[in-house]
Design an enzyme around this catalytic site. Sequence first.
Site, PDB file in Angstrom:
ATOM      1  N   PRO A   9       0.710  -1.408  -0.105  1.00 30.26           N
ATOM      2  CA  PRO A   9      -0.094   0.025  -0.184  1.00 30.26           C
ATOM      3  C   PRO A   9       0.726   1.353   0.055  1.00 30.26           C
ATOM      4  O   PRO A   9       1.686   1.305   0.490  1.00 30.26           O
ATOM      5  CB  PRO A   9      -0.826   0.156   1.136  1.00 30.26           C
ATOM      6  N   ASN A  10       0.384   2.095  -0.728  1.00 30.32           N
ATOM      7  CA  ASN A  10       0.807   3.631  -0.831  1.00 30.32           C
ATOM      8  C   ASN A  10       2.213   3.680  -1.661  1.00 30.32           C
ATOM      9  O   ASN A  10       2.456   4.759  -1.815  1.00 30.32           O
ATOM     10  CB  ASN A  10       1.194   4.236   0.379  1.00 30.32           C
ATOM     11  N   ARG A  17       5.229  10.720  -2.928  1.00 26.16           N
ATOM     12  CA  ARG A  17       5.049  10.374  -1.490  1.00 26.16           C
ATOM     13  C   ARG A  17       6.385  10.669  -0.751  1.00 26.16           C
ATOM     14  O   ARG A  17       7.319   9.978  -0.979  1.00 26.16           O
ATOM     15  CB  ARG A  17       4.658   9.105  -1.268  1.00 26.16           C
ATOM     16  N   TYR A  22      11.420   8.420   0.625  1.00 24.84           N
ATOM     17  CA  TYR A  22      11.277   7.209  -0.286  1.00 24.84           C
ATOM     18  C   TYR A  22      11.932   7.615  -1.707  1.00 24.84           C
ATOM     19  O   TYR A  22      11.965   6.654  -2.712  1.00 24.84           O
ATOM     20  CB  TYR A  22       9.806   6.906  -0.552  1.00 24.84           C
ATOM     21  N   ASN A  73       7.952  -5.974  -1.006  1.00 25.07           N
ATOM     22  CA  ASN A  73       7.833  -4.850  -0.068  1.00 25.07           C
ATOM     23  C   ASN A  73       6.448  -4.556   0.433  1.00 25.07           C
ATOM     24  O   ASN A  73       5.552  -3.983  -0.128  1.00 25.07           O
ATOM     25  CB  ASN A  73       8.443  -3.604  -0.696  1.00 25.07           C
ATOM     26  N   ALA A  76       3.118  -0.732   4.901  1.00 22.63           N
ATOM     27  CA  ALA A  76       2.719  -0.846   6.256  1.00 22.63           C
ATOM     28  C   ALA A  76       2.197  -2.075   6.645  1.00 22.63           C
ATOM     29  O   ALA A  76       2.463  -2.494   7.996  1.00 22.63           O
ATOM     30  CB  ALA A  76       1.564   0.242   6.373  1.00 22.63           C
ATOM     31  N   HIS A  79       4.078  -4.527   9.273  1.00 28.32           N
ATOM     32  CA  HIS A  79       4.272  -4.232  10.509  1.00 28.32           C
ATOM     33  C   HIS A  79       3.072  -5.017  11.454  1.00 28.32           C
ATOM     34  O   HIS A  79       2.912  -5.188  12.806  1.00 28.32           O
ATOM     35  CB  HIS A  79       4.170  -2.730  11.326  1.00 28.32           C
ATOM     36  N   GLU A  97      12.166  -9.969   1.982  1.00 33.68           N
ATOM     37  CA  GLU A  97      11.483  -8.600   2.413  1.00 33.68           C
ATOM     38  C   GLU A  97      12.479  -7.355   2.070  1.00 33.68           C
ATOM     39  O   GLU A  97      13.420  -7.620   2.570  1.00 33.68           O
ATOM     40  CB  GLU A  97      11.071  -8.569   3.899  1.00 33.68           C
ATOM     41  N   HIS A  99      12.819  -3.083   1.832  1.00 37.03           N
ATOM     42  CA  HIS A  99      12.341  -1.690   2.341  1.00 37.03           C
ATOM     43  C   HIS A  99      13.108  -0.957   1.579  1.00 37.03           C
ATOM     44  O   HIS A  99      14.494  -0.737   1.723  1.00 37.03           O
ATOM     45  CB  HIS A  99      12.051  -1.570   3.812  1.00 37.03           C
ATOM     46  N   ARG A 106      13.545   4.272  12.462  1.00 38.03           N
ATOM     47  CA  ARG A 106      12.454   5.109  12.203  1.00 38.03           C
ATOM     48  C   ARG A 106      11.446   4.862  13.487  1.00 38.03           C
ATOM     49  O   ARG A 106      11.847   4.427  14.374  1.00 38.03           O
ATOM     50  CB  ARG A 106      11.509   4.849  10.946  1.00 38.03           C
ATOM     51  N   ARG A 110       7.522   0.800  13.372  1.00 37.44           N
ATOM     52  CA  ARG A 110       8.059   0.339  12.067  1.00 37.44           C
ATOM     53  C   ARG A 110       9.145  -0.558  12.173  1.00 37.44           C
ATOM     54  O   ARG A 110       9.460  -1.156  11.283  1.00 37.44           O
ATOM     55  CB  ARG A 110       8.734   1.409  11.094  1.00 37.44           C
TER      56      ARG A 110
HETATM   57  C1  DQA Z   1       8.333   1.049   3.833  1.00 38.96           C
HETATM   58  C2  DQA Z   1       8.491   1.368   5.227  1.00 38.96           C
HETATM   59  C3  DQA Z   1       7.069   0.996   5.820  1.00 38.96           C
HETATM   60  O1  DQA Z   1       7.148   1.246   7.106  1.00 38.96           O
HETATM   61  C4  DQA Z   1       6.154   2.035   5.096  1.00 38.96           C
HETATM   62  O2  DQA Z   1       4.796   1.711   5.777  1.00 38.96           O
HETATM   63  C5  DQA Z   1       5.924   1.885   3.545  1.00 38.96           C
HETATM   64  C6  DQA Z   1       7.293   1.800   3.208  1.00 38.96           C
HETATM   65  C7  DQA Z   1       9.673   1.390   3.038  1.00 38.96           C
HETATM   66  O3  DQA Z   1       9.995   0.812   2.018  1.00 38.96           O
HETATM   67  O4  DQA Z   1      10.465   1.941   3.390  1.00 38.96           O
HETATM   68  O5  DQA Z   1       5.095   2.247   3.060  1.00 38.96           O
HETATM   69  O6  DQA Z   1       8.153  -0.385   3.307  1.00 38.96           O
END
Ligand code: DQA
Length: 143
Positions: A9-10, A17, A22, A73, A76, A79, A97, A99, A106, A110
């Site tokens: 997500p996102n 963003r 990022y 990835n 969120a 978590h 995994e 990120h 952070r 997280r």
């Molecule tokens: C993330 C880190 C996560 O905590 C966050 O919710 C993201 C991006 C990262 O790529 O750094 O959406 O996975």
Amino acid sequence: MNILVINGPNLNLLGSREPEVYGTDTLEELMMWLENSPEAAGHSFKFYQSNHEGEIIDSIHDEREWAHGIIINPAAFTHYSYAIRDAITAVGTPTVEVHLSDIHAREEFRQKSVISAVCIGQISGMGKQSYTEGIKFLSRSKS
Ligand code: DQA
């Protein structure tokens, strides 16, 4: 290897963003960069992004015959999604995994991943290189 790359997500909003966290690449640019990276040579890729937990689980299930490895990835969902964790366990596909940011440096919420225990590795904080490191990790696990 056939590698399924999943972004949660996102991450569809990458580029605009929180660029200070990022980076400025869009998700499409990042995935194109990944596919054309030297680490990608000889591998086949499918890319999937969803903002919905169930759809991410469906993609893990649907590609279980095709995928030899998964780079995820979970954003969120990292978590708190026991459901994504269970899906990775259920299919048994080697999964890394990744990120973009360093989740360990952070906010406290997280710093915990419920996914990492079922993955062969976690790569965090290397920006887009987290994804190429993910390819290397999967390649090493196969040899
Ligand atoms: C993330 C880190 C996560 O905590 C966050 O919710 C993201 C991006 C990262 O790529 O750094 O959406 O996975």
